[in-house]
Design a protein around this motif. Structure first.
Motif, short mmCIF file in Angstrom:
data_model
loop_
_atom_site.label_atom_id
_atom_site.label_comp_id
_atom_site.label_asym_id
_atom_site.label_seq_id
_atom_site.Cartn_x
_atom_site.Cartn_y
_atom_site.Cartn_z
N LYS A 293 59.29 36.25 24.55
CA LYS A 293 58.06 36.89 24.08
C LYS A 293 56.88 36.07 24.56
CE LYS A 293 55.89 38.26 19.66
NZ LYS A 293 54.75 37.33 19.64
N GLN A 294 55.85 36.75 25.07
CA GLN A 294 54.67 36.07 25.60
C GLN A 294 53.43 36.51 24.83
OE1 GLN A 294 55.13 37.44 29.71
NE2 GLN A 294 55.75 35.38 30.33
N ASP A 295 52.63 35.54 24.45
CA ASP A 295 51.35 35.79 23.78
C ASP A 295 50.25 35.11 24.60
OD1 ASP A 295 52.39 37.11 21.34
OD2 ASP A 295 53.32 35.15 21.02
N ILE A 296 49.09 35.70 24.55
CA ILE A 296 47.97 35.17 25.33
C ILE A 296 46.70 35.16 24.48
CG2 ILE A 296 47.38 37.43 26.32
CD1 ILE A 296 46.77 35.95 28.96
N LYS A 297 45.89 34.13 24.67
CA LYS A 297 44.59 34.04 24.00
C LYS A 297 43.51 34.27 25.06
CE LYS A 297 45.78 30.88 20.22
NZ LYS A 297 45.41 31.80 19.12
N PHE A 326 47.62 43.54 28.81
CA PHE A 326 47.88 42.39 29.68
C PHE A 326 49.38 42.38 29.98
CE2 PHE A 326 44.27 41.36 26.97
CZ PHE A 326 43.31 40.99 27.92
N LYS A 327 49.72 42.51 31.25
CA LYS A 327 51.12 42.64 31.65
C LYS A 327 51.50 41.56 32.65
CE LYS A 327 52.99 46.62 32.24
NZ LYS A 327 53.34 47.95 32.77
N PHE A 347 48.88 33.45 35.40
CA PHE A 347 48.05 34.62 35.63
C PHE A 347 48.68 35.82 34.94
CE2 PHE A 347 51.11 34.82 39.12
CZ PHE A 347 51.44 36.16 39.18
N VAL A 348 47.87 36.86 34.74
CA VAL A 348 48.33 38.06 34.08
C VAL A 348 47.62 39.25 34.71
CG1 VAL A 348 46.57 37.96 32.27
CG2 VAL A 348 48.73 39.13 31.82
N GLU A 370 43.46 35.02 36.18
CA GLU A 370 44.14 33.75 36.43
C GLU A 370 43.50 32.66 35.59
OE1 GLU A 370 44.10 31.17 40.32
OE2 GLU A 370 45.64 32.73 40.54
N LYS A 371 44.33 31.75 35.10
CA LYS A 371 43.78 30.65 34.28
C LYS A 371 42.82 29.82 35.12
CE LYS A 371 45.16 26.93 31.13
NZ LYS A 371 44.33 27.45 30.05
N GLY A 372 41.63 29.59 34.57
CA GLY A 372 40.61 28.84 35.28
C GLY A 372 39.61 29.72 36.01
N SER A 373 39.87 31.04 36.00
CA SER A 373 38.93 31.98 36.63
C SER A 373 38.55 33.05 35.62
CB SER A 373 39.55 32.60 37.89
OG SER A 373 40.69 33.37 37.55
N LEU A 374 37.61 33.91 36.00
CA LEU A 374 37.12 34.96 35.10
C LEU A 374 37.33 36.33 35.71
CD1 LEU A 374 33.74 33.29 34.04
CD2 LEU A 374 35.89 33.29 32.75
#
Length: 469
Positions: A293-297, A326-327, A347-348, A370-374
């Motif tokens: 299971k994946q969760d994202i903030k 978000f997939k 990334f998502v 991607e983490k670190g980008s917007l």
């Protein structure tokens, strides 16, 4: 009137009756391969399942728990038990042994030949009976004991089936990294439902030390754009080598693993890294790696508050029309085609679902975050503030499995030995006729590897005379 003389008992003691019940069970097994067992009837109907009326009436989605299957299984067990009992009485009962050689082999002997010594010491036979008229010797594993053993193995298998049916249950548990989870089963076995009892909390806990995800690069063939060239490639008519291309998102799951610890009374009992088909076993329970299971903030417009979202589920974000999904969150280790590895920058993929006319939903991919980008959606800007992956463990308690393994292996070994292992029984006596000493013997064999003619040659070899039939 004794029960063994009744019509019903005689019917159940017939192997034909057992075969009849076995044929009925085979029909149930066939139904179990056609209709999805354990499925929901509404899902079956929505998926376009056929024979809905019969499925509902006869409970074909639970064929192995229907009264018809259970009654037939019980009748087969009764029939096999009676057949085994009757066979046991035959095998273990005292049999009248005719020690007079029937189809005899007659071998001339030297006058001083000790034939008992030849059979027992040279041919490794054991004397089982002797009287002035004849001697009986045997060699090999007794087929009576082998028959008894494989019947006992079958009985153990039925015992295992019964224990599994009445006592087995399975459930799931979700554990996050560094979390120590107490296991409280919510499902019940049939025996517990019958007695109206519930499970207690298990006497041990499971801690997830680390959840590991691994991915492979998934290349695709770079087909020519021209249709005829593509056809030539598909038919193998071109000598040009195929080209492959790797897209940025061409990641295929290689493996996911959970490094688990078993904790009991605050002490570490066991540690193991499990993966698909490599479970952890402890205390009669088997823990399988079922899924994750994946969760994202998500942070929005750089604000201090984060939006919690479960990967793959719809999320409503204030100020945006439609629902955001978000997939395909990718993180962990990437195994590249050149043999090297690298850490994946998390990334998502981001999709938006909007309702259109007639209740339909339009799906549109917005892009990759991607983490670190917007990523900008409408007038709002989003970024990844954090994420987590939890393991989903499926665990099962089944006390019948060890008994099934032991009984099944016992049955197979005993039946194989019963079919192939050579067993000999020789009845012999020494007569004197016309001044000649003669060995008269008859041989009874069991097992496909038994060789009567070879034994005769061995006897002739040791008495140093040729056979005289």
């Amino acid at each position: 009137m004794q029960i063994r003389t009744t019509w019903l008992y005689k019917k159940f003691s017939s192997i034909k009756t057992s075969i009849l019940f076995l044929g009925i069970l085979s029909f149930f097994y066939l139904l179990g391969t056609i209709f999805p067992q354990g499925g929901d009837i509404n899902e079956y109907i929505n998926a376009g399942g056929r024979f809905i009326f019969l499925v509902k009436i006869f409970g074909l989605l639970d064929a192995f728990t229907t009264p018809w299957f259970l009654i037939t299984s019980l009748l087969l067990l009764i029939s096999l038990s009676i057949c085994s009992y009757e066979r046991l009485l035959t095998l273990m009962g005292k049999q009248i042994l005719d020690t007079a050689p029937t189809k005899s082999y007659i071998i001339p002997l030297n006058t001083g030949e000790n034939i008992d010594n030849t059979f027992i010491k040279k041919l490794n036979f054991k004397k089982s009976y002797s009287n002035p008229s004849a001697t009986v010797v045997t060699r090999g594993i007794s087929y009576k004991w082998l028959t008894l053993i494989y019947h006992l193995g079958i009985l153990l298998c039925f015992t295992g089936f019964f224990l599994t049916y009445m006592s087995a249950f399975e459930d799931e548990v979700i554990i996050y990294p560094d979390e120590t989870k107490a296991i409280q089963p919510s499902s019940q076995s049939r025996l517990q439902r019958l007695l109206g009892k519930k499970h207690k909390e298990l006497p041990f806990k499971i801690k997830l030390e680390e959840f590991i995800t691994e991915y492979n690069q998934m290349p695709s063939i770079d087909y020519p754009k021209d249709k005829l060239s593509r056809l030539a490639v598909g038919l193998g008519w071109t000598s040009n080598s195929l080209n492959y291309k790797i897209k940025d998102d061409s990641l295929f799951p290689k493996d996911w693993k959970s490094r688990l610890r078993v904790i009991k009374d605050d002490a570490l009992i066991l540690e193991k890294t499990i993966e698909v088909n490599e479970p952890l076993k402890y205390g009669g329970f088997t823990f399988y790696q079922a899924a994750f299971k994946q969760d994202i903030k998500i942070e929005m417009d750089g604000g201090p508050l984060a939006i919690d979202a479960e990967v793959g589920k719809e999320t409503i974000i204030p100020g945006l029309e439609g629902e955001i999904v978000f997939k395909n969150l990718r993180t962990g280790t990437l195994f590249k085609r050149d043999g090297t590895t690298e850490k994946i920058i998390p990334f998502v993929d981001v999709y938006i679902f909007k309702k259109i006319s007639d209740g339909k939903t339009d799906k549109e991919k917005i892009g990759r975050l991607e983490k670190g980008s917007l990523l900008t959606i409408g007038s709002k800007t989003f970024g990844i503030k954090g994420f987590s992956e939890a393991t989903i463990l499926s665990y099962r308690y089944d006390p019948g499995v060890p008994i099934l393994w032991f009984g099944g292996i016992m049955t197979l070994i005993a039946m194989a030995l019963r079919i192939y292992s050579p067993w000999y029984r020789v009845i012999y006596r020494v007569d004197v006729k016309d001044g000649r000493t003669l060995l008269k013997l008859s041989i009874n064999t069991k097992g496909l590897l038994a060789d009567k003619e070879h034994l005769i040659k061995r006897i002739q070899h040791f008495v140093l005379l040729s056979k005289n039939p």
